[in-house]
Design a protein around this motif. Sequence first.
Motif, PDB file in Angstrom:
ATOM      1  N   GLU A 252       0.829  -1.208   0.000  1.00 27.29           N
ATOM      2  CA  GLU A 252       0.000   0.000   0.000  1.00 27.29           C
ATOM      3  C   GLU A 252       0.863   1.257   0.000  1.00 27.29           C
ATOM      4  O   GLU A 252       0.464   2.288  -0.549  1.00 27.29           O
ATOM      5  CB  GLU A 252      -0.946   0.001   1.197  1.00 27.29           C
ATOM      6  CG  GLU A 252      -2.109  -0.969   1.031  1.00 27.29           C
ATOM      7  CD  GLU A 252      -3.238  -0.723   2.007  1.00 27.29           C
ATOM      8  OE1 GLU A 252      -4.402  -0.731   1.561  1.00 27.29           O
ATOM      9  OE2 GLU A 252      -2.951  -0.520   3.204  1.00 27.29           O
ATOM     10  N   VAL A 253       2.033   1.190   0.608  1.00 31.24           N
ATOM     11  CA  VAL A 253       2.970   2.310   0.579  1.00 31.24           C
ATOM     12  C   VAL A 253       3.609   2.418  -0.799  1.00 31.24           C
ATOM     13  O   VAL A 253       3.717   3.508  -1.379  1.00 31.24           O
ATOM     14  CB  VAL A 253       4.065   2.145   1.655  1.00 31.24           C
ATOM     15  CG1 VAL A 253       5.135   3.230   1.520  1.00 31.24           C
ATOM     16  CG2 VAL A 253       3.448   2.175   3.051  1.00 31.24           C
ATOM     17  N   ASN A 256       0.192   1.486  -3.659  1.00 30.20           N
ATOM     18  CA  ASN A 256      -1.196   1.791  -3.300  1.00 30.20           C
ATOM     19  C   ASN A 256      -2.139   0.621  -3.579  1.00 30.20           C
ATOM     20  O   ASN A 256      -3.280   0.804  -4.002  1.00 30.20           O
ATOM     21  CB  ASN A 256      -1.682   3.054  -4.032  1.00 30.20           C
ATOM     22  CG  ASN A 256      -2.911   3.662  -3.390  1.00 30.20           C
ATOM     23  OD1 ASN A 256      -3.109   3.555  -2.179  1.00 30.20           O
ATOM     24  ND2 ASN A 256      -3.755   4.285  -4.191  1.00 30.20           N
ATOM     25  N   GLU A 257      -1.650  -0.605  -3.323  1.00 29.61           N
ATOM     26  CA  GLU A 257      -2.465  -1.804  -3.494  1.00 29.61           C
ATOM     27  C   GLU A 257      -2.419  -2.651  -2.235  1.00 29.61           C
ATOM     28  O   GLU A 257      -1.384  -2.734  -1.566  1.00 29.61           O
ATOM     29  CB  GLU A 257      -1.971  -2.642  -4.684  1.00 29.61           C
ATOM     30  CG  GLU A 257      -2.227  -2.032  -6.042  1.00 29.61           C
ATOM     31  CD  GLU A 257      -1.797  -2.947  -7.180  1.00 29.61           C
ATOM     32  OE1 GLU A 257      -1.588  -4.159  -6.913  1.00 29.61           O
ATOM     33  OE2 GLU A 257      -1.663  -2.456  -8.308  1.00 29.61           O
ATOM     34  N   ASP A 258      -3.519  -3.289  -1.921  1.00 34.59           N
ATOM     35  CA  ASP A 258      -3.625  -4.219  -0.803  1.00 34.59           C
ATOM     36  C   ASP A 258      -3.125  -5.587  -1.266  1.00 34.59           C
ATOM     37  O   ASP A 258      -3.746  -6.227  -2.112  1.00 34.59           O
ATOM     38  CB  ASP A 258      -5.091  -4.293  -0.366  1.00 34.59           C
ATOM     39  CG  ASP A 258      -5.344  -5.308   0.742  1.00 34.59           C
ATOM     40  OD1 ASP A 258      -4.530  -6.211   0.930  1.00 34.59           O
ATOM     41  OD2 ASP A 258      -6.395  -5.201   1.398  1.00 34.59           O
TER      42      ASP A 258
END
Length: 533
Positions: A252-253, A256-258
Amino acid sequence: MKTRFKINKALGFILLFAMVFTSCTDDLDITPNDDQTTLSEDLYVDEGAYKQVLAGIYANLALTGTDGAGSSNLKNIDAGTSQFGRVLLYTQTLAADQMIWSYENDPGTRELQRNLWTAQNPLLLGMFSRAHLSIALANDFLRETTDEKLDAREVSSSVRSEIPAYRAEARLMRAMAYYYMMDLFGQANFTTENDALNSQLPAYGRAELFNFVESELLEIESDLIGARQNQYGRADKAVAYMILAKMYLNAEVYINEDRYSDCVSYCDKIINSGYSLASNYLHNFMADNNTNSAIEEVIFPIVSDGITTQNYGPTTVMINGAVGSIEENGTEVGVGAGGWGGALRVRKQFAQLFDGAFGDDDRNTLITEDRPIDISDISDKDTGYIIQKYSNATSTGGFGVDQTFVDTDFPLFRLADVYLMYAEAHLRGGGGSASTALGYLNSLRTRANNPAILTSGEMTLDYILDERARELHWEAHRRQDLIRYGRFTGGNYNWAWKGNGSNGIALPAHMALYPIPSASLAVNPNLTQNPGY
């Protein structure tokens, strides 16, 4: 002296410079500072050179030059500001809430620990350059081990059977360098063995680096030696799994994805590979951690040896530096009685994590007697607690072979981190089992002889962040952890001397990335300075 993969001058650094001679170092802002070079074709006359050159890639993690600990193979970059493990420790730990370096006249340290860094910081240039040298060395090895090159040299079948695994290791070391560049700088000069030497290199951003590292590690899996089956000090499948797990935890950092479910999956892969916790927490940080019970826990070390790999790397720095200014506790940890005279201390916020139930925890090695917890003046070495986590002593009562340069390997990756990542990714929605996560966390408490059993209601993300500090402090993880939790920049969590305030002040958001060093920008116009610098 340790028995391990021979990462020393004879089998590592002579070859390291042979490779640098043919690498695209100008494009990487790396200038070899050595005349001990050998043309590749001459070097590979001896078929034993292939394994030796591979050792040179690993040597770049530990050594800085051919003429002793103070020498550097990076022109105009001091050895003390470019040893891989040391600058990684500084960028991930000194810049956060766990460590204070007393001697602020040492180049770059004041700016890092007070969060005042600029693009001229020599430690940042050292990290940027050393990581890119790893890339250059791996690329050169890959160019010299193609089927065409091996055919032309008529390499024997016995050596050729080893080459796929060697090449996979080189690609893994290159991927690891790009991983750290993605994490610290968000950019890198990008090159592989397929690029022409001395070509103008593109700059890859975080998303491109993430995709490359992920695809590389997945592609080489079948060629890597199985977990815990390789020589000590060499990478295997579990090292690749570890980098992937850490990437997915921080996705996510980065992009920007889980990717928490992927993190859980790769933690499972590592846990199911036969590792177990060392029987004693401190065995992981002792001079015989390559033979004591830590051998069951450490997934990948940066090798240190008091004779053959003398360097001012992270364990030498931490063991000598953690000798107090008034304690003279060096004789307890296997270095000179006075060590480096109180070079390192801990910040108040870290020390407070051992209050209450954690006071008698084995991970609490704080020395507090006759010392105030606060450091109101960084130059006053008698203030602030000191710590004795790392040691040049052995688990059997002996000491390392040298009283300055330690035998203690730096545990870059170990199983305890995997347990903590699993639990965190589970709580962030990555799946897995709550009871399994709780069991992993309690195994860390039990191993540390902490009688308090964690309950399911206490298993929170905040707990895990604090537990990561207690378990993994001074192992080059903290900055990354605080950024993932949204507590590095901004003002919702301040620590002593954050932002150059004695009690801490907010940091602007752009400081979650380091600036691209000015010298590197000057070499490659495709690099762009990170916003805010």
